[in-house]
Write a protein that holds these residues in place. Structure first.
Motif, PDB file in Angstrom:
ATOM      1  N   SER A  55       0.825  -1.217   0.000  1.00  0.00           N
ATOM      2  CA  SER A  55       0.000   0.000   0.000  1.00  0.00           C
ATOM      3  C   SER A  55       0.857   1.264   0.000  1.00  0.00           C
ATOM      4  O   SER A  55       0.336   2.368   0.095  1.00  0.00           O
ATOM      5  CB  SER A  55      -0.971  -0.003   1.194  1.00  0.00           C
ATOM      6  OG  SER A  55      -0.225   0.032   2.396  1.00  0.00           O
ATOM      7  N   GLN A  56       2.156   1.107  -0.103  1.00  0.00           N
ATOM      8  CA  GLN A  56       3.037   2.264  -0.219  1.00  0.00           C
ATOM      9  C   GLN A  56       2.750   3.024  -1.500  1.00  0.00           C
ATOM     10  O   GLN A  56       2.748   4.244  -1.520  1.00  0.00           O
ATOM     11  CB  GLN A  56       4.516   1.823  -0.231  1.00  0.00           C
ATOM     12  CG  GLN A  56       4.984   1.145   1.039  1.00  0.00           C
ATOM     13  CD  GLN A  56       5.115   2.101   2.183  1.00  0.00           C
ATOM     14  OE1 GLN A  56       5.799   3.135   2.067  1.00  0.00           O
ATOM     15  NE2 GLN A  56       4.442   1.816   3.284  1.00  0.00           N
ATOM     16  N   ASP A  57       2.499   2.235  -2.562  1.00  0.00           N
ATOM     17  CA  ASP A  57       2.241   2.847  -3.861  1.00  0.00           C
ATOM     18  C   ASP A  57       0.773   2.724  -4.199  1.00  0.00           C
ATOM     19  O   ASP A  57       0.033   2.012  -3.528  1.00  0.00           O
ATOM     20  CB  ASP A  57       3.075   2.117  -4.935  1.00  0.00           C
ATOM     21  CG  ASP A  57       4.487   2.674  -4.991  1.00  0.00           C
ATOM     22  OD1 ASP A  57       4.644   3.901  -4.815  1.00  0.00           O
ATOM     23  OD2 ASP A  57       5.414   1.856  -5.172  1.00  0.00           O
ATOM     24  N   ASN A  58       0.430   3.421  -5.306  1.00  0.00           N
ATOM     25  CA  ASN A  58      -0.928   3.292  -5.818  1.00  0.00           C
ATOM     26  C   ASN A  58      -1.202   1.869  -6.247  1.00  0.00           C
ATOM     27  O   ASN A  58      -0.323   1.150  -6.721  1.00  0.00           O
ATOM     28  CB  ASN A  58      -1.101   4.198  -7.039  1.00  0.00           C
ATOM     29  CG  ASN A  58      -1.896   5.433  -6.679  1.00  0.00           C
ATOM     30  OD1 ASN A  58      -2.734   5.376  -5.767  1.00  0.00           O
ATOM     31  ND2 ASN A  58      -1.627   6.534  -7.364  1.00  0.00           N
ATOM     32  N   LEU A  59      -2.457   1.473  -6.076  1.00  0.00           N
ATOM     33  CA  LEU A  59      -2.855   0.169  -6.588  1.00  0.00           C
ATOM     34  C   LEU A  59      -3.271   0.377  -8.045  1.00  0.00           C
ATOM     35  O   LEU A  59      -3.704   1.478  -8.400  1.00  0.00           O
ATOM     36  CB  LEU A  59      -4.008  -0.371  -5.762  1.00  0.00           C
ATOM     37  CG  LEU A  59      -3.710  -0.581  -4.270  1.00  0.00           C
ATOM     38  CD1 LEU A  59      -4.918  -1.244  -3.602  1.00  0.00           C
ATOM     39  CD2 LEU A  59      -2.447  -1.424  -4.063  1.00  0.00           C
ATOM     40  N   PRO A  60      -3.228  -0.599  -8.927  1.00  0.00           N
ATOM     41  CA  PRO A  60      -2.707  -1.952  -8.689  1.00  0.00           C
ATOM     42  C   PRO A  60      -1.205  -2.017  -8.536  1.00  0.00           C
ATOM     43  O   PRO A  60      -0.505  -1.129  -8.992  1.00  0.00           O
ATOM     44  CB  PRO A  60      -3.156  -2.689  -9.960  1.00  0.00           C
ATOM     45  CG  PRO A  60      -3.280  -1.641 -11.012  1.00  0.00           C
ATOM     46  CD  PRO A  60      -3.720  -0.418 -10.298  1.00  0.00           C
ATOM     47  N   LEU A 117      -6.742  -4.071   2.441  1.00  0.00           N
ATOM     48  CA  LEU A 117      -5.931  -5.271   2.162  1.00  0.00           C
ATOM     49  C   LEU A 117      -5.792  -6.148   3.389  1.00  0.00           C
ATOM     50  O   LEU A 117      -5.925  -7.380   3.322  1.00  0.00           O
ATOM     51  CB  LEU A 117      -4.541  -4.852   1.663  1.00  0.00           C
ATOM     52  CG  LEU A 117      -4.508  -4.155   0.302  1.00  0.00           C
ATOM     53  CD1 LEU A 117      -3.108  -3.636   0.014  1.00  0.00           C
ATOM     54  CD2 LEU A 117      -4.963  -5.117  -0.790  1.00  0.00           C
ATOM     55  N   ALA A 163      -6.336   1.787   1.582  1.00  0.00           N
ATOM     56  CA  ALA A 163      -5.814   0.583   0.940  1.00  0.00           C
ATOM     57  C   ALA A 163      -5.225  -0.388   1.960  1.00  0.00           C
ATOM     58  O   ALA A 163      -5.475  -1.595   1.914  1.00  0.00           O
ATOM     59  CB  ALA A 163      -4.758   0.968  -0.094  1.00  0.00           C
ATOM     60  N   LEU A 223      -5.442  -9.207  -3.732  1.00  0.00           N
ATOM     61  CA  LEU A 223      -6.428  -8.139  -3.544  1.00  0.00           C
ATOM     62  C   LEU A 223      -5.865  -6.789  -3.994  1.00  0.00           C
ATOM     63  O   LEU A 223      -6.620  -5.891  -4.385  1.00  0.00           O
ATOM     64  CB  LEU A 223      -6.860  -8.076  -2.082  1.00  0.00           C
ATOM     65  CG  LEU A 223      -7.671  -9.282  -1.585  1.00  0.00           C
ATOM     66  CD1 LEU A 223      -7.868  -9.212  -0.080  1.00  0.00           C
ATOM     67  CD2 LEU A 223      -9.022  -9.365  -2.289  1.00  0.00           C
ATOM     68  N   ALA A 224      -4.527  -6.683  -3.949  1.00  0.00           N
ATOM     69  CA  ALA A 224      -3.908  -5.424  -4.338  1.00  0.00           C
ATOM     70  C   ALA A 224      -3.879  -5.254  -5.849  1.00  0.00           C
ATOM     71  O   ALA A 224      -3.361  -4.267  -6.368  1.00  0.00           O
ATOM     72  CB  ALA A 224      -2.494  -5.334  -3.778  1.00  0.00           C
ATOM     73  N   GLY A 225      -4.414  -6.274  -6.540  1.00  0.00           N
ATOM     74  CA  GLY A 225      -4.588  -6.110  -7.969  1.00  0.00           C
ATOM     75  C   GLY A 225      -3.437  -6.576  -8.831  1.00  0.00           C
ATOM     76  O   GLY A 225      -3.221  -6.053  -9.916  1.00  0.00           O
ATOM     77  N   ALA A 226      -2.687  -7.576  -8.336  1.00  0.00           N
ATOM     78  CA  ALA A 226      -1.629  -8.154  -9.153  1.00  0.00           C
ATOM     79  C   ALA A 226      -2.246  -8.633 -10.468  1.00  0.00           C
ATOM     80  O   ALA A 226      -3.340  -9.205 -10.461  1.00  0.00           O
ATOM     81  CB  ALA A 226      -0.981  -9.332  -8.420  1.00  0.00           C
ATOM     82  N   SER A 227      -1.533  -8.379 -11.569  1.00  0.00           N
ATOM     83  CA  SER A 227      -2.135  -8.665 -12.876  1.00  0.00           C
ATOM     84  C   SER A 227      -2.351 -10.172 -13.035  1.00  0.00           C
ATOM     85  O   SER A 227      -1.630 -10.995 -12.495  1.00  0.00           O
ATOM     86  CB  SER A 227      -1.236  -8.152 -14.001  1.00  0.00           C
ATOM     87  OG  SER A 227      -0.142  -9.022 -14.166  1.00  0.00           O
TER      88      SER A 227
END
Lengths: 371, 659
Positions: A133-138, A309, A305, A180-184
């Motif tokens: 959650s340090q960066d924008n998701l995804p 998560l 986020a 959940l963080a949206g890994a491709s």
């Protein structure tokens, strides 16, 4: 309409001030009380076992309440140092650990003996949730790779103890965060492929003989019905002979006559299914589904986020317990030591789970949570 | 703490992404729950019956309950074989924490030999861990008490009680009763073939010899079943149903244990056998072979050392000489040969010969000698029997020829099984032309016929065969089946639950009688046997002097060593096992005989049948008749003054209960 809505809001405010999520608490209490009854039946109708379970329920509820008071901000602040401390303790277990039941899981600090791996069940999702959650998701691929490494460290240390069940739960708690963080999906596909390729390596080099035996037994339990296949066969007999309506509480012959192994811990679901039948199983699964739904609802409604998560991962990991335990006792999965969450006898894992629910409640009730 | 990077977040996009992912996860959760539920549905509904059956077979066990083996009594109700509780120490390895140290400790406590300990460890390796293994098969009462007090120290070790066969008279009855012993692989295979394995599921021992073997089916009984609920340890939680076993039938034998005792005493220090029979029924009153052995040894599993001792003993205690040893009958068969002579019209009661001490076939150099070197002079048939004149019977046998002799002797049962109700029996040998052809592939020599005439040559008989033949003789051709079983008794359970013992006497169909052309011939021979005992100077007069039961008999001394022509037999110079055998047959009273006796004693030091075997027969008869005084109706018999004093009436027969 208005007045009732106001009442509700007031109610909510009361529980919210206590930082308790009422629907979640209700679901948890149903499971805990069900656990008391089944433990009584499975433990040879010994009240002492029930008292001990009730005592740990009390401790766990209190622990949950305390944790729920802590604003989620605090977890995020302490994520890194606690994670590092947790890893150090796991290394400590490896070096000076106390051996019990053929595995090295306990750390003896002189005044207290505990399993660092249990705490890691909470620390790992906190750490990974903080990290991604340090960066924008995804999430970016580089973050995913680093997150994987962070998950893998404690997982391997615990798998080495050996404690396959816990390492599985910890790995999944981290992976859920990443998912959940949206890994491709492409990345997920590659990971699944890599994991499959890793299986033979796991089999050849990493698994201990008893673990291999469990897998072999799972694949064909009837080959050694009195040896290692005994547990799973007796468990299936217990479940199957329960039928639709079950044999009735305290009437399960498989459990009362002690044909079932580990009746009040890992195999408590078999006792439940034997005595309450398919109807009971449907009800139990519904309660679990309800708890999972409420947990995911809390996650979706969380404001940040990190909390989303964390809540999602804790909830899904709770469900992994359910899946692995029921799958294992009904012959779908190999035998790994995972209890039926909240129902099985056994203080340590229940307390950890309840602390997790405390975090969920904190996320659900500490609305004013700023970045 | 480093300054945090400022991330500009797209809150709603993140929320949407998270919601999507959460929904996928939720869908996964539902799917997994459906799979779990489907699997449980499959177990609980589709395969319900299969698992219900397996659950029941898990918890319900059919325990076999061994029936109590039937008891065996003598004719007067004295217990000859019963069942006694025996305590054994058993160990379930699964329940013992440290097996080695536990066994060592318990062995120290109860003084169990290292031998038994190593035997235990050996058999432990062969058994499943949760099955009991025997550490000690026969604990004494003290050991049981000592262990009971200390039992709490030894979980997994326990005392178990089992009924074991016991023969209170030990070696006195072994040869007739036989014994039971552990069911071995051979027995188990036989039981499986006969489809009896199920009935023996709880049985430990089976009849191996004698009555115990022959009447195994009657003695064993029918297995009972207990349907019980057990736990995973196999421990019985409760009984669901119970079918009691049917105990085996109790058997009453024709044996009289007191006669057995007399027989044993009379034969002590000798090798030989006695058979006494009731000629009215064929029931055996006494059957004893010396030396004997203790059947109890086999019940508990005989040690190799003890078994070797029995096997290697020169006295062959394992042999039941009364039915398994073939002895040359010697002169005891002369009455039967005389009868054959009369029947074949070779001789009449008044036919006389002149005995000069030897007999010679025309044209042959061999001289056949009489036992009296100077001969008996003028001898008729009766005197030939009284004096056991060999020359008379050489001549008779020569005139009869072997075929007529063997045909008639076979009708008396020589050379064949008597059919007694024990399996250990020897046919012995009744030689004939055909027999010799088959056995040696040689033709028959006339000289051998002469030897057969005095009960020698190849001819052998068992004491029981002699008793049987004599029974036929005293019954004037009526043939009885020799037997030991008098009656059986079974427990009848009425529908009311009352139990009664039903006693059923065994009826033996008599065999086809031996018919003579002239019935008076029987009496000629029987009277000759009577005077052999009763006439002063006859061969068996001395040993029966003073008896009051009007006995008749015939002596015999069989040569064991083959003497060369002209060689003299001398017991002192002949090695022990080459010395003569002493034989004797007798019956009493003369009118309506109640007992026939045959005695065989091996390798006597001095004398023959009259001095060695006849006194033994007399002791049996003395015991049998007690104080009864019996005089013959047809004969004047000298009754001793002593007997007259005791009993006022000269004729005082106590009628014996017929069996």
């Amino acid at each position: 309409m208005r007045s009732s809505g106001q009442e509700e809001q007031q109610n909510n405010t009361f529980w919210q001030r206590l930082h308790i999520d009422v629907p979640l608490l209700l679901g948890i209490l149903v499971l805990l009380f069900l656990g008391l009854f089944i433990v009584y039946s499975a433990g040879g109708q010994e009240t002492a076992v029930v008292y001990r379970k009730a005592r740990s329920i009390g401790v766990a509820l209190f622990g949950m309440f305390l944790v729920a008071q802590i604003p989620p901000l605090v977890y995020r602040k302490w994520a890194v140092p606690v994670f590092v401390l947790g890893l150090l303790m796991l290394v400590g277990v490896l070096l000076f650990g106390h051996v019990g039941k053929g595995a090295q899981r306990w750390l003896d600090l002189g005044f207290i003996k505990f399993q660092p791996s249990e705490i890691m069940k909470l620390i790992v999702p906190i750490m990974i949730a903080w990290f991604v959650s340090q960066d924008n998701l995804p999430v970016k691929i580089s973050t995913v790779i680093l997150a994987f490494i962070l998950v893998l460290l404690p997982t391997l240390l615990i798998a080495n103890q050996p404690d396959l069940g816990t390492s599985l739960l910890i790995a999944s708690s981290g992976i859920f965060v990443i998912f959940l963080a949206g890994a491709s999906w492409k990345l997920i596909g590659v990971c699944v492929g890599l994991a499959s390729a890793f299986v033979p390596v796991l089999w050849m080099f990493l698994m201990k003989p008893y673990q291999k035996q469990r897998v072999l037994t799972f694949l064909n339990p009837e080959q050694d019905p009195l040896g290692s296949g005994y547990h799973i066969i007796q468990s299936k007999i217990a479940i199957g002979s329960g039928g639709i309506e079950g044999k009735g509480w305290l009437q399960g012959t498989q459990s009362q006559l002690e044909f079932l192994p580990e009746r009040h811990t890992d195999f408590i679901f078999s006792v439940f299914s034997e005595e309450f039948g398919l109807i009971g199983v449907a009800a139990l699964l519904s309660v679990y589904l309800f708890v999972v739904m409420r947990g995911l609802w809390i996650a979706v409604n969380a404001q940040h986020a990190f909390t989303k998560l964390l809540a999602g991962s804790l909830t899904l990991t709770f469900f992994v317990y359910v899946f692995v335990n029921i799958g294992m006792v009904s012959g779908l999965l190999p035998v790994v030591g995972v209890p039926l969450p909240l129902v099985s006898y056994g203080g340590t894992s229940m307390v950890t789970l309840m602390l997790g629910f405390g975090i969920l409640m904190a996320i659900s009730t500490h609305r004013r949570f700023h970045v | 703490m480093p300054p945090r990077r400022v991330v500009i977040r797209n809150q709603s996009a993140e929320a949407n992404l998270f919601a999507r992912r959460t929904f996928i996860a939720f869908a996964g959760v539902v799917l997994v729950l459906l799979i779990l539920f489907g699997n449980v549905y499959n177990l609980q509904v589709e395969s319900f019956e299969k698992y219900q059956t397996r659950s029941n077979s898990n918890r319900i066990k059919l325990l076999a309950v061994a029936p109590n083996r039937g008891l065996i009594y003598d004719r007067n109700g004295v217990l000859l074989a019963d069942n006694k509780p025996v305590y054994s120490l058993e160990v379930i390895a699964e329940d013992v924490e440290d097996i080695t140290s536990s066994i060592i400790q318990v062995s120290q406590l109860l003084d169990i030999s290292p031998d038994r300990q190593s035997k235990f460890f050996k058999s432990m390796k062969r058994k499943r861990r949760f099955k009991p293994v025997e550490l000690h098969s026969r604990l004494s009462d003290q050991q049981v008490a000592l262990f009971s007090v200390n039992q709490h120290k030894f979980p997994g070790i326990f005392v178990s009680a089992r009924l074991k066969r016991n023969y209170p008279f030990s070696d006195l009855t072994t040869h007739s009763l036989g014994y039971v012993a552990r069911i071995n692989r051979k027995d188990a295979n036989r039981l499986a073939r006969e489809d009896k394995s199920e009935n023996y599921a709880a049985t430990y021992a089976i009849g191996k010899r004698g009555i115990e073997k022959y009447y195994e089916n009657m003695l064993h009984g029918t297995i009972g079943h207990q349907e019980v609920e057990i736990n995973n340890q196999g421990r019985v939680i409760r009984t669901l149903s119970y079918t009691p076993p049917v105990p085996g039938k109790d058997l009453t034998l024709t044996l009289d244990i007191e006669l057995q005792m007399i027989a044993k005493r009379a034969l002590s220090g000798k090798r030989g056998a006695i058979v006494a029979m009731d000629p009215r029924t064929g029931g055996i009153l006494a059957m004893y072979s010396n030396p004997s052995y203790d059947g109890n040894l086999f019940v508990h599993g005989i040690s190799t050392k003890n078994y070797k001792k029995l096997l290697d003993s020169k006295d062959l205690p394992l042999i039941n000489r009364s039915v398994q040893s073939g002895y040359p009958p010697a002169s005891t068969v002369k009455p039967f040969l005389a009868l054959t002579g009369l029947e074949e019209n070779i001789v009449t009661p008044s036919t006389t010969i002149n005995d000069r001490g030897w007999y010679q076939l025309k044209g042959l150099p061999n001289k056949y000698r009489d036992w009296k070197p100077w001969g008996h002079g003028k001898v008729d048939l009766v005197r030939a029997i009284e004096q056991s004149c060999n020359i008379y019977f050489y001549d008779l046998a020569f005139k009869l020829g072997i075929t007529k002799i063997s045909t008639m002797m076979e009708r008396f049962g020589f050379g064949d099984y008597t059919g007694i109700d024990i399996h250990e029996e020897n046919k012995a040998i009744m030689p004939s032309v055909a027999w010799k052809r088959e056995r040696f592939n040689q033709s028959w020599y006339t000289g051998e016929t002469l030897s057969v005439g005095i009960g020698q040559s190849f001819w052998t008989v068992t004491p029981l065969q002699l008793t049987q033949a004599l029974t036929t003789l005293v019954n004037h051709g009526e043939r009885k089946v020799p037997h030991l079983l008098k009656a059986k008794s079974e427990l009848i359970i009425e529908s009311s639950g009352k139990t009664t013992h039903q006693n059923t006497p065994i009826i033996y169909e008599p065999r086809a009688p031996l018919k003579l052309k002239d019935d008076s011939h029987w009496n000629v021979v029987l009277e000759a046997m009577h005077s052999t005992v009763q006439k002063f100077g006859a061969t068996a007069h001395k040993p029966f002097k003073g008896t009051t039961y009007d006995a008749s008999g015939k002596t015999g001394s069989a040569q064991v060593a083959r003497l060369k022509q002209g060689e003299e037999y001398d017991a002192k110079t002949t090695s022990e096992n080459q010395r003569d055998n002493a034989m004797f047959i007798a019956f009493a009273p003369f009118d309506k005989p109640e007992i026939v006796v045959a005695v065989a004693i091996e390798n006597v030091a001095k004398g023959g049948g009259a001095t060695n075997a006849a006194p033994v027969a007399r002791q049996i008869m003395d015991q049998y008749f007690g104080d009864r005084v019996i005089t013959s109706q047809a004969h004047k018999v000298n009754i001793s003054a002593k007997a007259n004093k005791k009993v006022s009436s000269p004729i005082a027969t106590t009628p014996q209960e017929a069996d």
